[in-house]
Scaffold this active site. Structure first.
Site, PDB file in Angstrom:
ATOM      1  N   CYS A   1      41.259  35.152  37.301  1.00 18.56           N
ATOM      2  CA  CYS A   1      41.967  36.424  37.473  1.00 18.56           C
ATOM      3  C   CYS A   1      42.820  36.762  36.274  1.00 18.56           C
ATOM      4  O   CYS A   1      43.505  35.912  35.722  1.00 18.56           O
ATOM      5  CB  CYS A   1      42.926  36.346  38.655  1.00 18.56           C
ATOM      6  SG  CYS A   1      42.106  36.021  40.180  1.00 18.56           S
TER       7      CYS A   1
ATOM      8  N   ARG B   1      36.425  46.850  44.358  1.00 14.49           N
ATOM      9  CA  ARG B   1      37.551  45.976  44.618  1.00 14.49           C
ATOM     10  C   ARG B   1      38.686  46.213  43.621  1.00 14.49           C
ATOM     11  O   ARG B   1      39.839  46.002  43.912  1.00 14.49           O
ATOM     12  CB  ARG B   1      37.073  44.510  44.539  1.00 14.49           C
ATOM     13  CG  ARG B   1      38.130  43.494  44.909  1.00 14.49           C
ATOM     14  CD  ARG B   1      37.594  42.073  44.800  1.00 14.49           C
ATOM     15  NE  ARG B   1      38.705  41.162  44.560  1.00 14.49           N
ATOM     16  CZ  ARG B   1      39.320  40.463  45.481  1.00 14.49           C
ATOM     17  NH1 ARG B   1      38.927  40.541  46.725  1.00 14.49           N
ATOM     18  NH2 ARG B   1      40.323  39.681  45.181  1.00 14.49           N
TER      19      ARG B   1
END
Ligand code: XMP
Length: 483
Positions: free
Chosen positions: A302, A398
């Site tokens: 991430c 997303r």
């Protein structure tokens, strides 16, 4: 001695798993008395608290079957068409043993290169007349024969083994035979080597099966209009739980989708998220979620915290959300940032009911994709669903608003080392988690949560030096040499 969780997590710092450490408590039972049974969501009980992440390099049918066989659950990713995703759900539901899936079909005139198709979960290519699953089966090509040819591109026709034999029990009458022939489409290949392989793995008790005796499986969906059709297809395929896949779940889109799912399918569990704060969680609980996925920017691939400046240290996020969710009986999934069994212990004791893992599972035999050699190591690709590469394939929902035109990456692409089968390393990991629970004097998740709430369990923050001391340090690698 030490701090209570309430005091530690209310000082204005964002802590991640490595920042905190539990002080040992009192042991009055053996490791085997620790039970890790838990719930993914309100109606989905699990015998181990492990969930595989809906990422296209982590969970497709093979991973989902294996997670269910272990007593956990897999969530099939949505970076594919709705019918492909529904097909994967059906494929999980149609099996009894945690063996391979997704056979590759080719026609006799096709050419293949061995690293295109063959790997541990796909040892055979099935050859049909048209190269699709719905046409007549002619034969197969075995990966081990293909390897002998090296990297040459060769026509399948020259190397396939004809498959004309089909045996049925002697007691079949003509009617049975006709029905069998009509019904028998090729759905899978099971190799003897694989049966031998799974026989050797430790057993972990009961698998995750629903009332109809099939493996339970979840699937990710988004919050667009088209996701309503996706949802319908998944429900028809028998999905047990849907996970609304968003990096910031506290939105009007998600709240409307939760209400839509609950109104249409009141018995289908819906997991909302991701959230990291009490007020985000409260909004989704009010909308009717059956589970909450916690984590923002803590995953190994991430970059959300760096790109968008939002997120929270995962230990704090799990603790805060779990404290509020437990009041409404909503289980919490600690998503991202798990790289060892100690992180799992921390997540569970801090209030999570399960852990969701990406990188921890990505290098396994059951993860999608093929192993390749890189600098002498066997590795598999692992990529963030917010990486440009994955978004180009379709997962942009997303990470982007509906109207966004420019794609901003919130994840990266990398590789993880070969870890072998989840059927082998998850049981070992669970044994380590049980030992952690034993050291804390907690024989179940509930008892750990109670000990934490009543301030019996104490914690401290580790300094940088304490973290170095807590890991392996001061060694050089040992190579045995004979003189
Ligand atoms: P681990 O640490 O288990 O994390 O590899 C898996 C979780 O990370 C999230 N995820 C992402 N987060 N950018 C992000 O900021 C991404 O590209 C990305 N892809 C996955 C997701 O919650 C997953 O379960």
């Amino acid at each position: 001695d030490g701090f209570s969780s309430d005091r530690l997590f209310n000082q204005g710092y964002s802590y991640t798993y490595d920042d905190v450490i539990f002080l040992p408590h009192y042991i009055d039972f053996p490791t085997d008395s620790v039970h890790l049974a838990s719930n993914l969501s309100r109606r989905i009980p699990l015998s181990i608290p492990c969930v595989s992440s809906p990422m296209d390099t982590v969970t497709e049918s093979h991973m989902a079957i294996s997670m269910a066989a272990l007593g956990g659950i897999g969530i099939i990713h949505s970076n594919l068409t709705s019918s492909e995703q529904a097909h994967m759900v059906r494929s999980v539901k149609s099996r009894r043993v945690p063996l391979l899936s997704n056979p590759v079909f080719k026609s006799p005139s096709d050419r293949i290169q061995s690293d295109d198709v063959f790997d541990a979960s796909n040892p055979y290519v099935l050859v049909t007349e048209s190269g699709s699953p719905n046409s007549k089966l002619l034969g197969y090509v075995a990966g081990k024969d293909w390897v002998k040819l090296g990297d040459k591109e060769v026509k399948i026709y020259d190397y396939m083994v004809n498959c004309t034999d089909f045996t049925v029990p002697w007691s079949y009458d003509l009617g049975d035979l006709v029905a069998t022939v009509r019904e028998n489409e090729v759905v899978d290949v099971v190799a003897k080597e694989q049966v031998e392989r799974i026989k050797g793995y430790p057993k972990l008790g009961v698998g995750t099966v629903g009332p109809d005796g099939t493996w339970r499986v979840g699937a990710a969906i988004g919050t667009r209009e088209s996701d309503k059709e996706r949802l319908e297809e998944l429900v028809k395929a028998g999905v047990d739980v849907v996970v609304l896949d968003s990096s910031q779940g506290n939105s009007i889109y998600q709240i409307e989708m939760i209400k839509y799912v609950k109104k249409l399918y009141s018995n289908l569990d819906v997991v909302g998220g991701n959230v990291v704060t009490v007020s985000q969680a409260q909004n989704l609980i009010q909308a009717g979620v059956d589970g909450l996925r916690v984590g923002m920017g803590s995953g190994s691939i991430c970059t959300t915290q760096e790109v968008c400046a939002v997120g929270r240290g995962q230990a704090t996020a799990v603790y805060k959300v779990a404290s509020i969710a437990s009041q409404s009986g909503v289980p919490v999934i600690a998503d991202g940032g798990i790289s060892n069994s100690g992180h799992i212990v921390k997540a569970l004791v801090l209030g999570a009911s399960t852990v969701m893992m990406g990188s921890f599972l990505a290098g396994s035999t059951e993860a999608p994709g093929v192993f390749v050699y890189q600098n002498g190591r066997r590795v598999k690709k692992y990529r963030g669903m917010g990486s440009l590469e994955a978004m180009t394939k379709g997962s942009d929902q997303r990470y982007l608003g509906d109207t966004a035109k420019l794609k901003i990456a919130q994840g990266v692409v990398g590789a993880v080392a070969d870890k072998g089968s989840v059927l082998k390393f998850i049981p070992y990991t669970m044994q380590a988690v049980k030992q952690g629970f034993q050291d804390l004097g907690a024989s179940s998740l509930q008892s750990a949560h109670d000990l934490l709430k009543s301030s019996v369990l104490r914690l401290e923050v580790r300094t940088g030096a304490a973290q170095v001391e807590g890991g392996v340090h001061g060694l050089v690698s040992y190579e045995k040499k004979s003189f």
